[in-house]
Design a protein around this motif. Sequence first.
Motif, mmCIF file in Angstrom:
data_model
loop_
_atom_site.group_PDB
_atom_site.id
_atom_site.type_symbol
_atom_site.label_atom_id
_atom_site.label_comp_id
_atom_site.label_asym_id
_atom_site.label_seq_id
_atom_site.Cartn_x
_atom_site.Cartn_y
_atom_site.Cartn_z
ATOM 1 N N SER A 206 0.973 -1.158 0.072
ATOM 2 C CA SER A 206 0.135 0.006 -0.051
ATOM 3 C C SER A 206 0.813 1.261 -0.049
ATOM 4 C CB SER A 206 -1.075 -0.067 1.172
ATOM 5 O OG SER A 206 -1.890 1.082 1.220
ATOM 6 N N ALA A 207 0.835 2.100 1.133
ATOM 7 C CA ALA A 207 1.688 3.226 1.066
ATOM 8 C C ALA A 207 3.132 2.710 1.093
ATOM 9 C CB ALA A 207 1.343 3.957 2.431
ATOM 10 N N GLY A 208 3.526 1.716 1.757
ATOM 11 C CA GLY A 208 4.782 1.043 1.588
ATOM 12 C C GLY A 208 5.174 0.833 0.063
ATOM 13 N N GLY A 209 4.283 0.446 -0.808
ATOM 14 C CA GLY A 209 4.675 0.126 -2.138
ATOM 15 C C GLY A 209 4.840 1.289 -2.868
ATOM 16 N N ASN A 210 4.054 2.476 -2.481
ATOM 17 C CA ASN A 210 4.617 3.915 -3.070
ATOM 18 C C ASN A 210 5.942 4.117 -2.483
ATOM 19 O OD1 ASN A 210 5.077 6.737 -2.601
ATOM 20 N ND2 ASN A 210 2.922 6.938 -3.274
ATOM 21 N N LEU A 279 8.920 -5.597 -5.055
ATOM 22 C CA LEU A 279 7.754 -6.281 -4.919
ATOM 23 C C LEU A 279 6.702 -5.431 -4.297
ATOM 24 C CD1 LEU A 279 8.980 -9.289 -2.955
ATOM 25 C CD2 LEU A 279 8.665 -8.960 -5.290
ATOM 26 N N LEU A 280 5.777 -4.683 -5.255
ATOM 27 C CA LEU A 280 4.649 -3.755 -4.994
ATOM 28 C C LEU A 280 3.367 -4.430 -4.762
ATOM 29 C CD1 LEU A 280 5.755 -1.297 -7.627
ATOM 30 C CD2 LEU A 280 6.803 -1.526 -5.616
ATOM 31 N N PHE A 281 3.131 -4.561 -3.525
ATOM 32 C CA PHE A 281 1.616 -5.057 -3.305
ATOM 33 C C PHE A 281 0.543 -4.014 -3.245
ATOM 34 C CE2 PHE A 281 4.876 -8.221 -1.801
ATOM 35 C CZ PHE A 281 4.251 -9.263 -1.967
ATOM 36 N N TYR A 282 -0.414 -3.850 -3.973
ATOM 37 C CA TYR A 282 -1.392 -2.901 -3.843
ATOM 38 C C TYR A 282 -0.980 -1.626 -3.684
ATOM 39 C CZ TYR A 282 -1.720 -5.518 0.548
ATOM 40 O OH TYR A 282 -1.188 -6.400 1.329
ATOM 41 N N PRO A 283 0.178 -0.827 -4.359
ATOM 42 C CA PRO A 283 0.672 0.222 -4.044
ATOM 43 C C PRO A 283 -0.292 1.461 -4.389
ATOM 44 C CG PRO A 283 1.518 -0.379 -6.069
ATOM 45 C CD PRO A 283 0.780 -1.738 -5.871
ATOM 46 N N SER A 284 0.030 2.662 -3.540
ATOM 47 C CA SER A 284 -0.497 3.873 -3.780
ATOM 48 C C SER A 284 0.194 4.708 -4.726
ATOM 49 C CB SER A 284 -0.688 4.648 -2.485
ATOM 50 O OG SER A 284 -1.154 5.797 -2.811
ATOM 51 N N LEU A 285 -0.409 4.666 -6.154
ATOM 52 C CA LEU A 285 0.432 5.323 -7.302
ATOM 53 C C LEU A 285 0.061 6.828 -7.515
ATOM 54 C CD1 LEU A 285 0.622 2.328 -9.521
ATOM 55 C CD2 LEU A 285 2.283 2.945 -7.882
ATOM 56 N N ASP A 286 -1.318 6.972 -7.149
ATOM 57 C CA ASP A 286 -1.448 8.543 -7.610
ATOM 58 C C ASP A 286 -2.519 8.946 -6.197
ATOM 59 O OD1 ASP A 286 -2.979 10.646 -8.664
ATOM 60 O OD2 ASP A 286 -3.760 9.701 -10.459
ATOM 61 N N ALA A 287 -1.764 10.086 -5.662
ATOM 62 C CA ALA A 287 -2.570 10.636 -4.530
ATOM 63 C C ALA A 287 -3.249 11.841 -4.747
ATOM 64 C CB ALA A 287 -1.093 10.953 -3.456
ATOM 65 N N LEU A 289 -6.413 11.985 -5.491
ATOM 66 C CA LEU A 289 -7.793 11.891 -4.973
ATOM 67 C C LEU A 289 -7.673 11.173 -3.761
ATOM 68 C CD1 LEU A 289 -9.674 10.736 -8.209
ATOM 69 C CD2 LEU A 289 -9.577 12.881 -7.107
ATOM 70 N N LEU A 290 -8.303 11.792 -3.013
ATOM 71 C CA LEU A 290 -8.748 11.041 -1.388
ATOM 72 C C LEU A 290 -9.240 9.774 -1.641
ATOM 73 C CD1 LEU A 290 -9.493 14.000 0.798
ATOM 74 C CD2 LEU A 290 -7.014 13.052 0.578
ATOM 75 N N PRO A 291 -8.952 8.718 -0.707
ATOM 76 C CA PRO A 291 -9.481 7.368 -0.892
ATOM 77 C C PRO A 291 -11.242 7.500 -1.258
ATOM 78 C CG PRO A 291 -8.152 7.485 0.987
ATOM 79 C CD PRO A 291 -8.178 8.601 0.483
ATOM 80 N N ASP A 361 -10.391 -3.248 -4.391
ATOM 81 C CA ASP A 361 -9.441 -2.221 -4.220
ATOM 82 C C ASP A 361 -9.618 -0.781 -4.698
ATOM 83 O OD1 ASP A 361 -7.219 -0.768 -3.218
ATOM 84 O OD2 ASP A 361 -5.803 -2.082 -3.880
ATOM 85 N N THR A 362 -9.637 0.184 -3.997
ATOM 86 C CA THR A 362 -9.973 1.564 -4.453
ATOM 87 C C THR A 362 -8.896 2.108 -5.373
ATOM 88 O OG1 THR A 362 -9.091 2.805 -2.645
ATOM 89 C CG2 THR A 362 -11.530 2.221 -2.720
ATOM 90 N N LEU A 363 -7.609 1.251 -5.298
ATOM 91 C CA LEU A 363 -6.595 1.853 -6.045
ATOM 92 C C LEU A 363 -6.699 0.822 -7.403
ATOM 93 C CD1 LEU A 363 -3.939 1.574 -3.092
ATOM 94 C CD2 LEU A 363 -4.907 3.627 -4.080
ATOM 95 N N ALA A 364 -7.266 0.060 -7.673
ATOM 96 C CA ALA A 364 -7.485 -0.858 -8.811
ATOM 97 C C ALA A 364 -7.390 0.205 -10.111
ATOM 98 C CB ALA A 364 -8.552 -1.493 -8.713
#
Length: 477
Positions: A206-210, A279-287, A289-291, A361-364
């Motif tokens: 998630s944020a760690g993938g970012n 290894l990027l597990f469901y990373p946040s790539l575009d910040a 927009l709020l969730p 996932d909202t990040l999909a």
Amino acid sequence: MSSWQQTLAYFFRLPFHIQWRTFLVQLPRYVPLSIIHLTSPKGPHPFVIALPSRRNNKIPIYVFVPPRPVDLDVNGEDTQEGDGEWKVPVVLDFHGGGFIMGSPLEQAPYCAMMSRELGAVVISVSYRIGPFHQFPAAIHDAEDVLSAILDTDGTSKAGKVLRTEIQRHYSLMWKADRKRSHTLASHLHKSTITLDPTRLSISGFSAGGNIALNMAISAPACGLDFGLSPSATITSSPTPAFSSLLPPTRAETVLNDPEQPWPTLLPPPQARPRLIPLLLFYPSLDARLLPHLRPMKPLPNALHGTDKKPQKPKAPGLFSIMGPTYLPKRLRAHPRASPGLGNPDDVQRNAAIFLVLPEKDTLAVQSDVWVDKMNSSGWNGPVRFGDGRAGDWNEHEGGPSQAQGHENGGLEVWHAPGCRHGWTQFPETVLGKHEKRERDLVFARALNFVKEGWRREVTVERLGTRNQEMRPLEIPC
């Protein structure tokens, strides 16, 4: 006024709706380390190092030392032998939590597994988060830990502390094993343990993938993208009401002049052509927009291309309310805050990317957009859908990314149908049979992906105009 007094003063000046949420989300960081013996019974169990960082800061890192070597067969080399030394690969890991919560404690089962199965030292970083710290504090912490790993000569204080403390811990293990048994495993004859950053992998959830992707990006000068003058400086304050509240000891994360480039610390392919698995597990790539504002339905995703049902409006949740305390709106489009918005050519060419995308996932949507952009720039690889479609990739070695002549490490995509954001970190008691199976499969593939990456090298001669200049390691100060 001491640091803790400044922290309390800052906390009590925050709005009440931020105060009580901060209290709740910070609690996991104060769970005793002994809980890991319950959540990760197989071990190895970590010890904590307070790693020196820039501006006299200290970063807590959780270090997992492997119980025994693993034969990785890297290009036919003996990866375990050394003159009285046990040379171990390194995995650098970052937890999730939207930059406002989370802890390396939740990563313990994953980190212990990676340490056991790869024979690697795994380092999980307790990076700074909001509201007490603000962008780019987490990225600065990640860079400082990475620089300590790459500092093979121990020229920096952080590099010395990291190696000294790992050796001290290993020496205690070595002496304890000698007392328990006179028949020692081969590696226990070696009383010295040495980090081998030529075999490095970086993972994040998630944020760690970012953050993990950030470590492999060289962000160009971008001040004009924000409508700033060349001499402007971006300060890390979430809103005008918050900026005046930060005590001096907390206000150190000031972004450099946005007109200046921000290069990665990773060595260029010419210096180290062996691949660096990300290894990027469901990373946040575009910040941007709020969730609660992220689209999940308007754009068809890879698993359900015909699903065009309208998205129901959602109320702001915890991450939408707390997120701006770390990342203010005016900085969300910065390429370090939103690494998915950057140019694919700015990604380190010897990075091999394994991207895990759960369906629920909202990040999909933003992830699918990023994959298309990367593919169009030559970052290709096998795609696993896992939904029973004909000709789906069988999850084993030999996909398109293994073809010879690639100019980069490739991008492999793993779609996880029916899985939720964060499912790989959930306790088994809350997972269904399907999600448990998916987690086992994706972790098995992640291990093989790292091993395959450490066996391969990028073709440096074919990099052409994308060549990165050779540069010495610069230790952040």
